[in-house]
Design an enzyme around this catalytic site. Sequence first.
Site, PDB file in Angstrom:
ATOM      1  N   ASP A   1       2.396  -8.602  -5.076  1.00  0.00           N
ATOM      2  CA  ASP A   1       2.712  -9.201  -3.786  1.00  0.00           C
ATOM      3  C   ASP A   1       2.984 -10.698  -3.949  1.00  0.00           C
ATOM      4  O   ASP A   1       2.508 -11.323  -4.906  1.00  0.00           O
ATOM      5  CB  ASP A   1       1.547  -9.007  -2.813  1.00  0.00           C
ATOM      6  CG  ASP A   1       1.301  -7.545  -2.487  1.00  0.00           C
ATOM      7  OD1 ASP A   1       2.280  -6.779  -2.454  1.00  0.00           O
ATOM      8  OD2 ASP A   1       0.131  -7.176  -2.269  1.00  0.00           O
TER       9      ASP A   1
ATOM     10  N   TYR B   1      -7.391  -7.200 -13.567  1.00  0.00           N
ATOM     11  CA  TYR B   1      -7.198  -8.175 -12.491  1.00  0.00           C
ATOM     12  C   TYR B   1      -8.443  -9.032 -12.310  1.00  0.00           C
ATOM     13  O   TYR B   1      -9.565  -8.575 -12.545  1.00  0.00           O
ATOM     14  CB  TYR B   1      -6.960  -7.466 -11.152  1.00  0.00           C
ATOM     15  CG  TYR B   1      -5.769  -6.553 -11.092  1.00  0.00           C
ATOM     16  CD1 TYR B   1      -4.540  -7.000 -10.602  1.00  0.00           C
ATOM     17  CD2 TYR B   1      -5.866  -5.223 -11.496  1.00  0.00           C
ATOM     18  CE1 TYR B   1      -3.448  -6.153 -10.524  1.00  0.00           C
ATOM     19  CE2 TYR B   1      -4.779  -4.367 -11.424  1.00  0.00           C
ATOM     20  CZ  TYR B   1      -3.572  -4.837 -10.936  1.00  0.00           C
ATOM     21  OH  TYR B   1      -2.497  -3.988 -10.861  1.00  0.00           O
TER      22      TYR B   1
ATOM     23  N   ASP C   1      -4.998  -8.476   3.060  1.00  0.00           N
ATOM     24  CA  ASP C   1      -4.977  -9.689   2.235  1.00  0.00           C
ATOM     25  C   ASP C   1      -4.975 -10.907   3.153  1.00  0.00           C
ATOM     26  O   ASP C   1      -5.132 -10.781   4.375  1.00  0.00           O
ATOM     27  CB  ASP C   1      -3.785  -9.691   1.268  1.00  0.00           C
ATOM     28  CG  ASP C   1      -2.431  -9.694   1.974  1.00  0.00           C
ATOM     29  OD1 ASP C   1      -2.377  -9.946   3.197  1.00  0.00           O
ATOM     30  OD2 ASP C   1      -1.415  -9.446   1.298  1.00  0.00           O
TER      31      ASP C   1
ATOM     32  N   ARG D   1      -6.009  -4.538  -2.944  1.00  0.00           N
ATOM     33  CA  ARG D   1      -6.224  -4.800  -1.513  1.00  0.00           C
ATOM     34  C   ARG D   1      -7.066  -3.694  -0.874  1.00  0.00           C
ATOM     35  O   ARG D   1      -7.952  -3.954  -0.056  1.00  0.00           O
ATOM     36  CB  ARG D   1      -4.884  -4.905  -0.779  1.00  0.00           C
ATOM     37  CG  ARG D   1      -4.191  -6.238  -0.938  1.00  0.00           C
ATOM     38  CD  ARG D   1      -2.936  -6.293  -0.092  1.00  0.00           C
ATOM     39  NE  ARG D   1      -1.874  -5.447  -0.611  1.00  0.00           N
ATOM     40  CZ  ARG D   1      -0.927  -4.888   0.138  1.00  0.00           C
ATOM     41  NH1 ARG D   1      -0.926  -5.057   1.445  1.00  0.00           N
ATOM     42  NH2 ARG D   1       0.017  -4.163  -0.411  1.00  0.00           N
TER      43      ARG D   1
END
Length: 216
Positions: free
Chosen positions: A38, A67, A81, A172
């Site tokens: 994103d 991540y 988010d 997310r």
Amino acid sequence: MQGIFGIYKPVGPTSFGIVAELRKITGVKRIGHAGTLDPLAKGIIVVAIGAEYTKKIHEAVAAEKEYVAEIKLGETSATDDGEGEKTPVSDRKPEIAEIRETVSKFVGKIDQIPPIYSAIKISGKRAYDLARKGKYPIMSPRKVEIKNIEILDYSYPLLKLNVTTAKGVYIRSLARDIGSALGTGAYMSGLERTRVGEFTKANSLTLEEFASKFKY
């Protein structure tokens, strides 16, 4: 100019924007990428340049990913988010022991519902396009695998995790579901993808570094 490369995306551009810039840099039209990030996320995108290598991009899609995620407790977000409208849920401050117990329940093969604002196609249309028009699609759960979650830091309301996943995991959604399990609500307030398979920050290039090496 062809091959498979790790490109480090900064916060701001879309993954498709990175591919468009690479087409300008290389003069090659046949470029694909694995694993969309994103605009608010940063980190590694694996790109395949040239027809021979775009055929192999599925290998990068299936690769293990890592991540560093920042999660904000206490409220939810319409987009899961920092971009979406926020809704306060609770000001309860969970203790670290409860955090550890809760996140451990998400390690392994789990059913995960993707975010409504995602690129998944529903009846041929992107879910985020439908959501932006007020037509909120029903997202079906998917079986995904989270291989490891390590708590890096916790100072309420911010929780920082290192997450290792197989393909198809939405961080997310993980943030949202952790908040739901805690009863506090939560959303992903920051994300960096630090590894895709063999590609790490150490052996990936920024667009500027790539251009200085390979501009045609």
